[in-house]
Design a protein around this motif. Structure first.
Motif, PDB file in Angstrom:
ATOM      1  N   LEU A 536      -3.672   4.643  14.102  1.00  0.00           N
ATOM      2  CA  LEU A 536      -2.289   4.495  14.054  1.00  0.00           C
ATOM      3  C   LEU A 536      -1.667   2.856  13.323  1.00  0.00           C
ATOM      4  O   LEU A 536      -0.647   2.593  13.745  1.00  0.00           O
ATOM      5  CB  LEU A 536      -1.501   4.698  15.493  1.00  0.00           C
ATOM      6  CG  LEU A 536      -2.084   5.768  15.915  1.00  0.00           C
ATOM      7  CD1 LEU A 536      -1.207   5.945  17.459  1.00  0.00           C
ATOM      8  CD2 LEU A 536      -1.517   6.977  15.083  1.00  0.00           C
ATOM      9  N   VAL A 537      -2.642   2.241  12.690  1.00  0.00           N
ATOM     10  CA  VAL A 537      -2.142   1.207  11.881  1.00  0.00           C
ATOM     11  C   VAL A 537      -1.673   1.521  10.692  1.00  0.00           C
ATOM     12  O   VAL A 537      -2.209   2.344   9.966  1.00  0.00           O
ATOM     13  CB  VAL A 537      -3.530   0.250  12.087  1.00  0.00           C
ATOM     14  CG1 VAL A 537      -3.087  -1.161  10.850  1.00  0.00           C
ATOM     15  CG2 VAL A 537      -3.884  -0.096  13.126  1.00  0.00           C
ATOM     16  N   PRO A 538      -0.523   0.914  10.324  1.00  0.00           N
ATOM     17  CA  PRO A 538      -0.024   1.282   8.635  1.00  0.00           C
ATOM     18  C   PRO A 538      -1.199   0.921   7.930  1.00  0.00           C
ATOM     19  O   PRO A 538      -1.609   0.081   8.012  1.00  0.00           O
ATOM     20  CB  PRO A 538       1.144   0.503   8.660  1.00  0.00           C
ATOM     21  CG  PRO A 538       1.644   0.058  10.044  1.00  0.00           C
ATOM     22  CD  PRO A 538       0.257   0.256  10.874  1.00  0.00           C
ATOM     23  N   ILE A 539      -1.340   2.002   6.781  1.00  0.00           N
ATOM     24  CA  ILE A 539      -2.297   1.900   5.678  1.00  0.00           C
ATOM     25  C   ILE A 539      -1.324   1.049   4.677  1.00  0.00           C
ATOM     26  O   ILE A 539      -0.475   1.377   4.102  1.00  0.00           O
ATOM     27  CB  ILE A 539      -2.488   3.001   5.229  1.00  0.00           C
ATOM     28  CG1 ILE A 539      -3.271   3.758   6.240  1.00  0.00           C
ATOM     29  CG2 ILE A 539      -3.542   3.225   3.786  1.00  0.00           C
ATOM     30  CD1 ILE A 539      -3.660   5.402   5.825  1.00  0.00           C
ATOM     31  N   PRO A 540      -1.985  -0.259   4.237  1.00  0.00           N
ATOM     32  CA  PRO A 540      -1.231  -1.027   3.308  1.00  0.00           C
ATOM     33  C   PRO A 540      -1.279  -0.243   1.956  1.00  0.00           C
ATOM     34  O   PRO A 540      -2.512  -0.025   1.547  1.00  0.00           O
ATOM     35  CB  PRO A 540      -2.243  -2.190   3.341  1.00  0.00           C
ATOM     36  CG  PRO A 540      -3.709  -2.061   3.877  1.00  0.00           C
ATOM     37  CD  PRO A 540      -3.107  -0.812   4.866  1.00  0.00           C
ATOM     38  N   LEU A 541      -0.435  -0.148   1.319  1.00  0.00           N
ATOM     39  CA  LEU A 541      -0.293   0.248   0.003  1.00  0.00           C
ATOM     40  C   LEU A 541      -0.048  -0.742  -1.109  1.00  0.00           C
ATOM     41  O   LEU A 541       0.881  -1.349  -1.322  1.00  0.00           O
ATOM     42  CB  LEU A 541       0.762   1.581  -0.176  1.00  0.00           C
ATOM     43  CG  LEU A 541       0.645   2.473   0.914  1.00  0.00           C
ATOM     44  CD1 LEU A 541       1.760   3.438   0.597  1.00  0.00           C
ATOM     45  CD2 LEU A 541      -0.567   3.494   0.663  1.00  0.00           C
ATOM     46  N   PRO A 542      -1.013  -1.327  -1.744  1.00  0.00           N
ATOM     47  CA  PRO A 542      -0.980  -2.032  -2.834  1.00  0.00           C
ATOM     48  C   PRO A 542      -0.154  -1.854  -3.906  1.00  0.00           C
ATOM     49  O   PRO A 542       0.478  -0.755  -4.214  1.00  0.00           O
ATOM     50  CB  PRO A 542      -2.268  -2.461  -3.193  1.00  0.00           C
ATOM     51  CG  PRO A 542      -3.143  -1.160  -2.988  1.00  0.00           C
ATOM     52  CD  PRO A 542      -2.392  -0.478  -1.815  1.00  0.00           C
ATOM     53  N   ALA A 543       0.412  -2.987  -4.678  1.00  0.00           N
ATOM     54  CA  ALA A 543       1.355  -2.567  -5.836  1.00  0.00           C
ATOM     55  C   ALA A 543       0.554  -1.927  -6.894  1.00  0.00           C
ATOM     56  O   ALA A 543       1.508  -1.567  -8.134  1.00  0.00           O
ATOM     57  CB  ALA A 543       1.741  -3.993  -6.445  1.00  0.00           C
ATOM     58  N   HIS A 544      -0.553  -1.837  -6.934  1.00  0.00           N
ATOM     59  CA  HIS A 544      -1.326  -0.899  -7.998  1.00  0.00           C
ATOM     60  C   HIS A 544      -2.307   0.052  -7.507  1.00  0.00           C
ATOM     61  O   HIS A 544      -3.093  -0.558  -6.657  1.00  0.00           O
ATOM     62  CB  HIS A 544      -1.748  -1.847  -9.123  1.00  0.00           C
ATOM     63  CG  HIS A 544      -2.215  -1.185 -10.371  1.00  0.00           C
ATOM     64  ND1 HIS A 544      -1.051  -0.929 -11.130  1.00  0.00           N
ATOM     65  CD2 HIS A 544      -3.443  -1.265 -11.220  1.00  0.00           C
ATOM     66  CE1 HIS A 544      -1.693  -0.164 -12.375  1.00  0.00           C
ATOM     67  NE2 HIS A 544      -3.037  -0.694 -12.154  1.00  0.00           N
ATOM     68  N   GLY A 545      -2.586   0.899  -7.970  1.00  0.00           N
ATOM     69  CA  GLY A 545      -3.596   1.994  -7.543  1.00  0.00           C
ATOM     70  C   GLY A 545      -3.248   2.944  -6.290  1.00  0.00           C
ATOM     71  O   GLY A 545      -2.064   2.828  -5.842  1.00  0.00           O
ATOM     72  N   VAL A 546      -4.329   3.674  -6.130  1.00  0.00           N
ATOM     73  CA  VAL A 546      -4.192   5.065  -5.180  1.00  0.00           C
ATOM     74  C   VAL A 546      -4.984   4.521  -3.884  1.00  0.00           C
ATOM     75  O   VAL A 546      -6.097   4.051  -4.032  1.00  0.00           O
ATOM     76  CB  VAL A 546      -4.666   6.165  -5.745  1.00  0.00           C
ATOM     77  CG1 VAL A 546      -4.466   7.467  -4.896  1.00  0.00           C
ATOM     78  CG2 VAL A 546      -3.869   6.308  -7.149  1.00  0.00           C
ATOM     79  N   VAL A 547      -4.554   4.885  -2.869  1.00  0.00           N
ATOM     80  CA  VAL A 547      -5.160   5.194  -1.518  1.00  0.00           C
ATOM     81  C   VAL A 547      -5.445   6.514  -1.124  1.00  0.00           C
ATOM     82  O   VAL A 547      -4.492   7.179  -0.952  1.00  0.00           O
ATOM     83  CB  VAL A 547      -4.583   4.190  -0.325  1.00  0.00           C
ATOM     84  CG1 VAL A 547      -5.224   4.239   0.934  1.00  0.00           C
ATOM     85  CG2 VAL A 547      -3.983   2.850  -0.757  1.00  0.00           C
ATOM     86  N   LEU A 548      -6.633   6.724  -0.917  1.00  0.00           N
ATOM     87  CA  LEU A 548      -7.097   8.009  -0.524  1.00  0.00           C
ATOM     88  C   LEU A 548      -7.689   8.278   0.695  1.00  0.00           C
ATOM     89  O   LEU A 548      -8.166   7.249   1.524  1.00  0.00           O
ATOM     90  CB  LEU A 548      -8.295   8.766  -1.392  1.00  0.00           C
ATOM     91  CG  LEU A 548      -8.074   8.532  -3.038  1.00  0.00           C
ATOM     92  CD1 LEU A 548      -9.384   8.964  -3.691  1.00  0.00           C
ATOM     93  CD2 LEU A 548      -6.930   9.555  -3.256  1.00  0.00           C
TER      94      LEU A 548
END
Lengths: 787, 235
Positions: A536-548
């Motif tokens: 339940l920790v927010p997944i950081p979404l960087p300014a570039h690229g995909v998080v799978l």
């Protein structure tokens, strides 16, 4: 019939209670194996038969608008056996009792004859008459959900025009086994409909006269799917083809296949655990039973029977119980499978059923039962063969307690004689007692694991709908639109908060692996719909690229730093290369996340959104739904409470439903173990207990000696079982997890408490049953010679 | 005058029903005076064990009365029968029936813990000549020694009645004799009534009274005026 065979039959009758209990434990282990493999075999076979009968296409190719003459060119592609063009379109169906219109898919049927591919399975009424553009077929599950029948009329909006139709028939179709409204995760019969009507009528409604917007392709036997896909894409490209995809990527088929493979995974993972526990029990119980026949074995040898004859005799006894149990398990498995399969076929909407059994499961079940029973018997028989016949002729030697006599000598001062008897029984035969402890602990472990799994399912649902998604309503737009629309939504009276989302239909590729899905673009620091990992920790979404998600990364064989080919399947359909910025363990589904701005930048479509999540004032919901319906850009509105209900139904009716059956079986096994332990103790001690009664012990006092042992064993088994259950729950959770949902193996104190309660209840009931027998026991028995 | 230890009137025991019914006792009328050694003799199936079981409070008659002193055994509940066995009766079994998980002394303590006025367990064991073996488990004792522990267990509560069902049945003659001697000693020292079922008619010579059983009833009762000690009995 030889005297030994007579004895065999009488012995079987004499130990019928115990034989029944042993047989029951074997039976449930085998039952589960046979039932689940049968379910999987039947479901796959039924699915395949259904697909064949309705000639489901191998390839689906949507296109913006292609002229009908292209059909011949498509049919001539090498490897194509048949091609069927058709017109499909989105529609909205008015449902009298609902404010929100229901989304639907309109699909054309040839004006004459049946379609070459993707035929319908008519369940009621008839096909629309040729040339009648007001007659329609309706998807049966939708019709049932809204209580519609042939003869009823239906109002629907197609391409902006509202029209009235006559329902002339109901149909099922293998391509709509699962009907999921756009932007929704979970199928719901009531909230998505399918309408079939004549090609010319539908073409007129969608401005497709002389043209088609979807082609279905059937492949020849040895065709290369990839080659045909490429060629179809090449032919359709000039006409706005948005990419042909194989049946494996077709939404409905994917859901069905994933559910069946989920069930298959549970079949591979779970019944062996149950069977192993049953086998272990059998080994212990049979061993003890043969041990108690020690006297008779010696006597038979004294009469001149050889070891082989005596061994053969007891082996037959074991074999009779084991095969009896295994056969009962096979029959029970078939019956349970038949009962459950109809639940499943309803759930999958298969119009007919091909019931299949997996012969290997019978063989496995029977073999495991017989082997484990024989092992239990043989090990003990070997010890008994060392016995000289003379031993049988003399009065029985009391079991030797010398070694334990000095154990806890200081403790003795605090114990009365009955307590010492309990304690010494436990310490004199530590291996036997360990067997009982492990047996009961195994039952406890099964219960812990199954109850933990229930909690895991609940937790998945709970987190998904209350922590991950905190909105009340989600809105999807007909196409990506300016984020200014968000202000319009917020201005609606009763809307408290609105949050944008940009979902893009894509095919993700890495090397030869690909996955058709949605790339989810989330705003920075989202509040309503969040990307959270399993902790339940927010997944950081960087300014570039995909998080799978981990599952998806595994499927594609990528790790952070790799480059992913992203084949966008909407708008200008660009081909992007994006880095994998990270992976995360997610709770539900196999999502691919991206920062919304980064996604829009990569698409060169700044400030576009495809949907929104809203918090609303419940009191004003009807007004808000009406307002949303009037917004031309709104394609669909999904109410979270309905989605949650649908998801709970999915979990309870689909592959997840089997967990209740397993829970019941875990209870049966737990009870069987505890009851057996109590019965054996009673059998071994009936003479001692009768002696106690004769010399003046009351029933309760005599029962204490017997049940005290059971109580101590149970109390020791509880923590051991909790520990075993903790590890077992990981195995079972993995067995239940699919790509669609991950079932966490959580440590939930309540589950352990409930499992403890199950075991304690089983112990109390067993104790009560055994005490009842003890109370009925004949005191005179104690005065007689041992038989 | 002292009440008899036991009195039965019309005591009947029938196993089964109808044509297959077996009459184990056919209206037995009997008085057993307190403080005597009484031997029940008779062939197998004559009903002597059934009688012993009923007056010992292990079984119930089908009809008739059983009195222990002034207590009506035939009207007692199960709990009352348990109480009766606990307070008044000592049992010696043919196959000893010791608890294998308890030492000799602990087997005796099993009874002294629940009895109203017990003797010291060690004293009971010295009475049967096993003072030196009190901490041995049954597995470490010979058959005769086990039977003597069983007797010690039975007499430790200072019972009013001692029931012995074939107490020497599983023993050789020398050991059997020493066991009988213990029984006679107990009768003499504690004044317990001793009721003994046996096949061996020679043992009747140590009794005050011999009751011959045949076919579910008493054949004859012989008062033995020339009581022998166990040592004098010829086997």
């Amino acid at each position: 019939m030889s005297p030994l065979d007579h004895k065999l039959l009488r012995d079987l009758w004499r130990v019928k209670g115990q034989a029944g209990a042993i047989g029951a434990v074997i039976a449930v282990g085998v039952l589960m194996l046979v039932m689940m493999t049968g379910l999987v075999a039947s479901l796959s076979e039924t699915r395949n038969a259904y697909y064949d009968r309705c000639r489901l296409a191998d390839i689906f190719a949507p296109v913006a608008r292609a002229p009908e003459r292209l059909a011949n060119r498509l049919a001539e592609i090498p490897g194509v056996s048949s091609a069927q063009t058709r017109v499909v379109g989105r529609a909205l169906i008015d449902v009298p009792d609902q404010t929100l219109p229901v989304q639907a898919q309109a699909v054309s049927l040839p004006d004459r004859g049946r379609p070459a591919l993707n035929d319908v399975f008519l369940t009621d009424g008839r096909l629309p008459a040729s040339g009648r553009s007001d007659e329609i077929l309706l998807l049966q599950s939708f019709a049932t959900a809204h209580d519609l029948r042939p003869g009823d009329s239906l109002r629907a909006t197609m391409n902006g025009a509202r029209r009235s139709f006559d329902i002339v028939g109901l149909a099922q179709s293998p391509e709509f086994l699962y009907t999921t409204a756009p932007g929704e995760l979970v199928p719901d019969d009531a909230r998505f409909g399918v309408i079939w009507m004549g090609r010319s009528g539908l073409a007129a409604a969608y401005d497709m006269a002389g043209a088609f917007n979807e082609v279905l392709i059937g492949l020849a036997r040895d065709a290369s799917e990839n080659a045909v896909l490429d060629e179809v894409d090449r032919v359709l490209a000039p006409y706005g083809g948005s990419g042909a995809y194989p049946l494996a990527d077709q939404l409905s088929n994917r859901f069905v296949s994933e559910e069946i493979s989920g069930l298959e995974a549970a079949t591979v993972g779970v019944p062996p655990i149950f069977l192993a526990v049953a086998a272990f029990l059998l080994y212990i119980v049979i061993g003890r039973m043969v041990q108690s026949e020690r006297q008779e074995i010696g006597l038979m040898k004294a009469f001149g029977y050889t070891n082989a004859e005596v061994g053969g005799h007891y082996f037959k006894l074991i074999l009779a119980i084991a095969t009896g149990g295994a056969l009962a398990g096979c029959l029970g498995g078939i019956a349970a499978g038949r009962a459950l399969i109809s639940v499943y076929t309803d759930y999958y909407k298969f119009p007919f059923l091909v019931f299949q059994l997996d012969p290997a499961s019978f063989a496995t079940g029977v073999a495991v039962s017989i082997l484990s029973a024989s092992a239990g018997g043989l090990l003990v028989l070997r010890r008994v063969f060392a016995l000289t016949p003379a031993t049988a002729m003399s009065p029985p030697t009391p079991p030797n307690f010398t070694r334990t006599g000095r154990i806890g000598l200081s403790l003795n001062r605090f114990l009365d004689q009955p307590s010492r008897m309990v304690l010494r029984r436990l310490t004199r035969q530590p291996v036997r007692m360990a067997g009982s402890v492990i047996g009961i602990a195994s039952g406890m472990a099964l219960s812990v694991a199954m109850i933990t799994i229930y909690a895991g399912f609940d937790r998945t649902i709970d987190l998904t709908f209350s922590v991950v998604d905190r909105s009340d309503v989600s809105v999807s737009f007909t196409h990506p639109i300016s984020d200014k629309t968000l202000f319009e939504l917020v201005r609606l009276s009763g809307v408290q908060r609105a949050e944008p989302v940009r979902n893009v239909g894509v095919v993700l590729r890495h090397g030869l692996k690909s996955h058709r899905g949605v790339l989810i673009g989330l705003p920075a620091a989202p509040e309503l719909n969040r990307a959270l990992d399993a902790d339940l920790v927010p997944i950081p979404l960087p300014a570039h690229g995909v998080v799978l998600s981990d599952v998806l990364a595994d499927m594609l064989g990528v790790s952070p730093g790799d480059t992913l080919e992203v084949d966008v399947r909407e708008g200008r359909q660009p081909l992007l290369e994006l880095p994998v910025a990270g992976t995360a363990r997610t709770l539900l589904g196999s999502p691919a996340y991206m920062d919304m701005e980064a996604l829009n930048r990569a698409l060169r479509e700044p400030r576009r959104i495809s949907g929104a999540y809203l918090n609303i004032d419940a009191a004003q919901s009807d007004r808000i739904y009406a307002a949303l319906q009037n917004m031309p850009t709104v394609a669909g509105v999904s109410v979270k409470s309905q989605a949650r209900d649908a998801f709970v139904a999915l979990m309870n009716q689909g592959a997840g439903a089997i967990r209740y059956v397993m829970g019941a079986i875990a209870f049966v096994i737990t009870f069987g173990i505890v009851y057996n332990a109590a019965r054996i103790a009673l059998a071994e001690r009936s003479r001692d207990l009768a002696s106690l009664r004769v010399i003046g012990f009351s029933r309760a006092e005599a029962a204490f000696v017997l049940l005290g042992e059971l109580a101590v064993v149970t109390v020791i088994a509880l923590p051991v079982g909790a520990l075993l259950g903790y590890y077992l729950s990981f195995g079972i959770a993995a067995g239940f997890s699919t790509d669609l949902y991950q079932i966490p193996a959580i440590f939930d104190p309540v589950s352990y408490g409930q499992a403890t309660l199950v075991v304690v209840c089983a112990a109390l009931i067993s104790g009560w049953l055994v005490k009842r027998d003890l109370d009925r026991a004949d005191l005179v028995e104690a005065l007689k010679a041992r038989e | 005058m002292q009440l008899p230890a036991y009195a039965t009137k019309g005591l009947t025991k029938v196993y089964g029903e109808g044509r297959s019914a077996v009459h184990a006792l056919r209206g037995v009328d009997l008085e057993i005076p307190a403080g005597e050694i009484v031997v029940l003799l008779g062939p197998s199936g004559s009903g002597k064990s059934t009688l012993l079981n009923i007056i010992g409070g292990l079984d119930r008659g089908t009809a008739g009365e059983v009195l222990f002193r002034d207590q009506r055994l035939h009207e007692m509940s199960d709990a009352e029968l348990t109480r009766y066995r606990r307070d008044h009766v000592g049992f010696v079994f043919q196959f000893y029936n010791l608890m294998p998980s308890l030492t000799a002394r602990e087997n005796v303590e099993l009874v002294t813990e629940i009895a109203a006025d017990p003797m010291d367990p060690d004293e009971a064991l010295s009475l049967v000549g096993l003072k030196e073996r009190t901490d041995h488990f049954p597995a470490q004792l010979s058959g005769g020694e086990q039977q003597r522990v069983a007797i010690a267990r039975a007499i430790a509560k200072q019972p009013d009645v001692l029931f012995c069902d074939e107490p020497t049945g599983a023993l050789d003659s020398a050991t059997g004799r020493s066991v009988l001697k213990v029984l006679a000693d107990v009768n003499a020292r504690l004044g317990s009534t001793v009721l003994m079922v046996t096949h061996a008619s020679s043992q009747a010579q140590m009794a005050d009274r011999v009751i011959h059983f045949a076919d579910g009833n008493i054949g004859e009762i012989v008062e033995n005026r020339n009581k022998l000690t166990p040592e004098q009995i010829a086997w």
